[in-house]
Design a protein around this motif. Structure first.
Motif, mmCIF file in Angstrom:
data_model
loop_
_atom_site.group_PDB
_atom_site.id
_atom_site.type_symbol
_atom_site.label_atom_id
_atom_site.label_comp_id
_atom_site.label_asym_id
_atom_site.label_seq_id
_atom_site.Cartn_x
_atom_site.Cartn_y
_atom_site.Cartn_z
ATOM 1 N N ALA A 102 -18.530 6.050 -7.922
ATOM 2 C CA ALA A 102 -18.087 6.794 -9.099
ATOM 3 C C ALA A 102 -16.707 7.401 -8.866
ATOM 4 O O ALA A 102 -15.849 7.393 -9.749
ATOM 5 N N LEU A 103 -16.487 7.896 -7.654
ATOM 6 C CA LEU A 103 -15.214 8.525 -7.320
ATOM 7 C C LEU A 103 -14.081 7.508 -7.420
ATOM 8 O O LEU A 103 -12.991 7.788 -7.914
ATOM 9 N N CYS A 104 -14.371 6.314 -6.942
ATOM 10 C CA CYS A 104 -13.417 5.218 -6.963
ATOM 11 C C CYS A 104 -12.964 4.943 -8.408
ATOM 12 O O CYS A 104 -11.770 4.863 -8.707
ATOM 13 N N ALA A 119 -8.263 5.534 -4.978
ATOM 14 C CA ALA A 119 -9.444 4.717 -5.247
ATOM 15 C C ALA A 119 -9.701 3.778 -4.074
ATOM 16 O O ALA A 119 -10.836 3.645 -3.607
ATOM 17 N N VAL A 120 -8.636 3.171 -3.570
ATOM 18 C CA VAL A 120 -8.790 2.239 -2.447
ATOM 19 C C VAL A 120 -9.274 2.981 -1.204
ATOM 20 O O VAL A 120 -10.160 2.517 -0.489
ATOM 21 N N GLU A 121 -8.682 4.162 -0.965
ATOM 22 C CA GLU A 121 -9.121 4.949 0.202
ATOM 23 C C GLU A 121 -10.601 5.299 0.117
ATOM 24 O O GLU A 121 -11.334 5.181 1.089
ATOM 25 N N THR A 122 -11.002 5.744 -1.080
ATOM 26 C CA THR A 122 -12.413 6.082 -1.270
ATOM 27 C C THR A 122 -13.293 4.871 -1.007
ATOM 28 O O THR A 122 -14.298 4.945 -0.314
ATOM 29 N N PHE A 123 -12.850 3.753 -1.565
ATOM 30 C CA PHE A 123 -13.614 2.515 -1.385
ATOM 31 C C PHE A 123 -13.787 2.194 0.100
ATOM 32 O O PHE A 123 -14.875 1.892 0.567
ATOM 33 N N LYS A 124 -12.660 2.324 0.837
ATOM 34 C CA LYS A 124 -12.717 1.990 2.261
ATOM 35 C C LYS A 124 -13.659 2.920 3.016
ATOM 36 O O LYS A 124 -14.229 2.554 4.030
ATOM 37 N N TRP A 133 -17.893 -3.037 -4.714
ATOM 38 C CA TRP A 133 -16.875 -4.086 -4.799
ATOM 39 C C TRP A 133 -16.419 -4.271 -6.247
ATOM 40 O O TRP A 133 -15.232 -4.389 -6.534
ATOM 41 N N THR A 134 -17.370 -4.284 -7.159
ATOM 42 C CA THR A 134 -17.001 -4.437 -8.570
ATOM 43 C C THR A 134 -16.121 -3.274 -9.018
ATOM 44 O O THR A 134 -15.162 -3.460 -9.765
ATOM 45 N N ALA A 135 -16.462 -2.078 -8.528
ATOM 46 C CA ALA A 135 -15.682 -0.895 -8.923
ATOM 47 C C ALA A 135 -14.229 -1.022 -8.472
ATOM 48 O O ALA A 135 -13.314 -0.748 -9.247
ATOM 49 N N ILE A 136 -14.019 -1.454 -7.247
ATOM 50 C CA ILE A 136 -12.626 -1.513 -6.755
ATOM 51 C C ILE A 136 -11.868 -2.664 -7.423
ATOM 52 O O ILE A 136 -10.686 -2.556 -7.731
ATOM 53 N N ILE A 137 -12.563 -3.751 -7.705
ATOM 54 C CA ILE A 137 -11.916 -4.877 -8.395
ATOM 55 C C ILE A 137 -11.487 -4.445 -9.795
ATOM 56 O O ILE A 137 -10.366 -4.691 -10.230
#
Length: 774
Positions: free
Chosen positions: A219-221, A233-238, A248-252
């Motif tokens: 959600a944060l991403c 967003a990328v940092e959060t994802f990582k 993965w869908t969220a970051i895409i």
DNA sequence: CTAGGGTTAG
């Protein structure tokens, strides 16, 4: 969005070979059986096995089977309810939920806390928040899950402010949020556009160190990307510890939202490498990235992978792949996908209409473009007659289409029918309407639509500024630009194209230079092709060719064909062969295969009496097998399109139109009209020019737009403007001729050629006396 | 056995 003058630039995505390899190796796996999550949970479910249902259809029958038991008042075990409740969600059926609800009350099941929480969820998912709240209020006790369910309902039903209120209630009642709760809270903040409130939740998340939890991290991403911060967003994802398919869908998706589609595709590759299986959400997101990048081949491979993974008949995926094909101009393939759809939703209609709107831009020629536009309109009217009705997406697309293909009548008609729907208060629809009227040649109506808008974005202001500039209302354009700045709206690079175009149109060199500097210094916008184009245009209009050429020399990237064309046009006027011939050479180098460029250059060399160049070009055309571009014009009257081609002009059906055209030509001559060829070429070389007849101004009397205009004069009521579409650029002769026709006939004549729009009235054209005509 | 995060169109 209006851009002026239009200097199109397209970027195409080149997938890395490894990507393709990866995709094709996965795509060649044996096909799996339908892997949709629905059917999996279905088989695991005791009731569904018991009632022997495997498809949507059968589950519906199951509900009806259950109904007879319900009528008899049979008490169900709680697990029997769950698939029935799920059925209500799938069917979006409040009435069936109410039947179950009544049955629960009758059989005393309402004492079961979990089931009633589930019922809150069902009502919320079906859009009935009133009932959801009622069931919630009657719960014997409340835990965080119940609170979260209610919050989620409000967010999904576009009431984020109520969700935040519920969050406060929850804290007051002593419940503490979980990751799920915070995820929903963040969604509410995005919907409310409340970055600060979101930051408070964020601080909470940091304090409790739960960003690594997928339900929070995902959600944060999304939250970060909605506020334009892809980096966070990328940092959060990582930082998410166990990334799932949703992560993965969220970051895409985040990459796509931040207009970094290429990175989105890279994440998709990485996801495949990590052996995470994409699902239908991932596929739709990835295919939409491919449409942004116009990467049809990659999209097709992604699609084949989707099919291998069992998503062949997923409607969302078909919608997005269909849009990709349309956007790539592959209309027939798109039609095949459309035909395969079992049910058509609003998204489908909108994808079809928006897709055709995009296909206009990638069409090989203006006629194909017009065909796509007509197809969009056909679909629009089809939708209008169906049970579904156009929504704001449909309207903004269809107004765009009407503007692109000069369908003023249909556009006005749709506008009139739309007034009572209330969709016009939407800012995107309003902006599309401004653009439509502008592109159909009516700056007055564009301005009216702009004033009627209840809210305006930077894009709306830009559309109106560009519209004024395009129609030569430079003072109004610059005034509006200043109004926009006073309103505290920050202009972007396209707004500056509008302002600079206004300056060049009005030949205001000091103003032009001032705005150019303002853009660079105050707004830190690096000048792009279009900005240089305006400056070149400005100096050319003033006849200051050397200075125009200095602008070209100062550019830190190579000029495009529009800049060379403007320069050539100016050089033709000023007789500057040194720069003119140089520009002509550069233009040819840039567009060695474009038939229209050849005819323009042949015309130019002929006007400069440079017969060696004329022969050289004709040789080159033979070598390169470049044909003569067919010159078409068309005019639509009451949904019927009448088209005219230069070479078939003498067709028998055109007798009346031809007679009028001859009369007009005679009358124009008596008003002092002369062809440019007659003005420029002396008698000795005249004969030689006749040899190059097809390209030269000498044959302009046969050009198709003249016939279309004459036809319009005969067949369109006298108070309506005549609107003509043309697939190539107008030549100078036709431009001068139609100016005179507009004054002789006291008619307004609008010609959209392949470059821009010309609005002729009272012997003047909106493009100014100079407009890059060669 | 109850909640959640991700999707297509302007």
């Amino acid at each position: 969005m209006a851009s002026l003058p239009s200097f199109p630039s397209t970027t195409t995505f080149q997938p890395e070979p490894s990507l393709l390899q990866k995709l094709s190796s996965i795509a060649s796996l044996p096909a799996q059986k339908n892997a949709s999550s629905q059917s999996i949970s279905f088989h695991r479910n005791p009731l569904t096995t018991q009632l022997n249902g495997a498809t949507e259809q059968k589950r519906y029958i199951d509900f009806r089977e259950a109904l007879s038991l319900i009528r008899r008042g049979t008490k169900f075990k709680s697990q029997v309810y769950h698939p029935l409740l799920q059925h209500c969600i799938d069917k979006n059926s409040v009435s069936e939920a109410e039947i179950l609800h009544a049955h629960m009350i009758k059989t005393g099941t309402q004492e079961q806390f979990f089931l009633m929480t589930a019922l809150v969820n069902v009502y919320a998912k079906c859009g009935d928040m009133k009932s959801a709240r009622k069931v919630f209020d009657n719960l014997p006790r409340r835990n965080v899950i119940a609170w979260t369910t209610l919050m989620s309902g409000y967010v999904q039903n576009s009431r984020p402010e109520s969700a935040v209120e519920v969050y406060r209630e929850m804290l007051e009642s002593g419940s503490l949020p979980t990751g799920h709760t915070l995820g929903i809270a963040l969604n509410a903040c995005s919907a409310l556009n409340l970055l600060d409130l979101g930051r408070q939740f964020h601080a909470f998340i940091i304090k409790y160190k739960i960003a690594h939890d997928p339900s929070v991290g995902n959600a944060l991403c999304t939250f970060y990307s909605k506020f334009g911060c892809l980096k966070s967003a990328v940092e959060t994802f990582k930082g998410i510890e166990e990334k799932n398919v949703i992560s993965w869908t969220a970051i895409i998706t985040a990459c796509g939202d931040s207009s970094d589609a290429a990175s989105g595709l890279r994440f998709f590759i990485e996801m495949l490498k990590e052996d995470v299986n994409p699902n239908e959400f991932t596929f739709t997101a990835v295919i939409s990235l491919c449409s942004v990048l116009l990467a049809l081949d990659t999209g097709a491979q992604v699609h084949s992978l989707a099919i291998k993974l069992g998503y062949e008949s997923n409607i969302q995926i078909i919608n997005s792949i269909m849009y990709l094909y349309l956007k790539s101009g592959r209309i027939d393939e798109a039609q095949n996908f459309f035909n395969r759809l079992e049910s058509v939703s609003m998204v489908t209609w909108n994808a079809v209409i928006a897709g055709h709107a995009q296909a206009i831009d990638v069409a090989k020629d203006e006629l194909l473009a017009h065909r796509s536009g007509t197809e969009a309109l056909r679909n629009y009217f089809h939708l209008n007659r169906s049970v579904l009705k156009p929504d704001l997406y449909t309207l903004s697309s269809i107004f765009t289409v009407c503007g692109k293909i000069l369908a003023a009548e249909q556009g006005e008609q749709i506008h009139a029918h739309t007034i009572k729907t209330g969709f016009l208060s939407d800012v995107v629809v309003g902006t599309a309407l401004v653009n439509m009227y502008s592109k159909c040649g009516s700056v007055e109506r564009a301005s009216k639509a702009f004033l009627e808008m209840s809210t305006r974005t930077m894009i709306s202001w830009t559309a109106m500024i560009s519209s004024f500039a395009q129609h030569g209302w430079s003072t109004q354009a610059l005034q509006l630009f200043e109004d926009m700045r006073l309103a505290g709206v920050k202009p972007n690079q396209i707004t500056f194209v509008g302002a600079l175009a206004a300056c060049s149109h009005a030949r205001m060199v000091n103003e032009g230079l001032r705005y150019f500097e303002m853009m660079r210094k105050e707004y830190r916008i690096r000048p792009l092709m279009d900005h240089y184009g305006c400056m070149v245009d400005l100096y050319v209009r003033l006849g200051r060719i050397d200075e125009a050429f200095n602008v070209v020399k100062k550019m830190d990237f190579p000029p495009n064909e529009f800049i060379w064309l403007v320069l050539i046009s100016g050089c033709r006027d000023q007789g500057n062969e040194e720069i003119g011939f140089h520009a002509a050479q550069q233009l040819l180098k840039l567009k060695p295969k474009d038939p229209q460029i050849y005819s323009i250059l042949l015309n130019y060399y002929a006007s400069a009496k440079s017969w060696e160049d004329v022969s050289r070009l004709k040789e080159l055309m033979k070598e390169e097998k470049i044909g003569i571009l067919e010159d078409w014009s068309w005019i639509s009257i009451k949904d019927k399109v009448h088209s005219f081609k230069t070479s078939i002009q003498r067709a028998p059906g055109n007798a009346g139109t031809l007679r009028l055209l001859d009369e007009l030509l005679d009358k124009a001559r008596s008003h002092g009209y002369m062809t440019h060829a007659a003005m420029e070429v002396n008698n000795e070389v005249r004969e030689e020019e006749m040899e190059h007849d097809h390209y030269s101004s000498a044959s302009a009397a046969n050009h198709s737009e003249r016939l279309a205009v004459a036809f319009g004069l005969l067949n369109i009521q006298t108070d309506a403007p005549i609107r003509v579409n043309k697939n190539t650029r107008m030549c100078r002769d036709c431009h001068s001729f139609i100016k005179i026709v507009s004054s002789m006939s006291s008619r307004e004549i609008i010609v959209k050629d392949s470059w821009r729009i010309h609005r002729f009235a009272n012997g003047q054209c909106s493009c100014g006396e100079f407009c890059g005509l060669v």
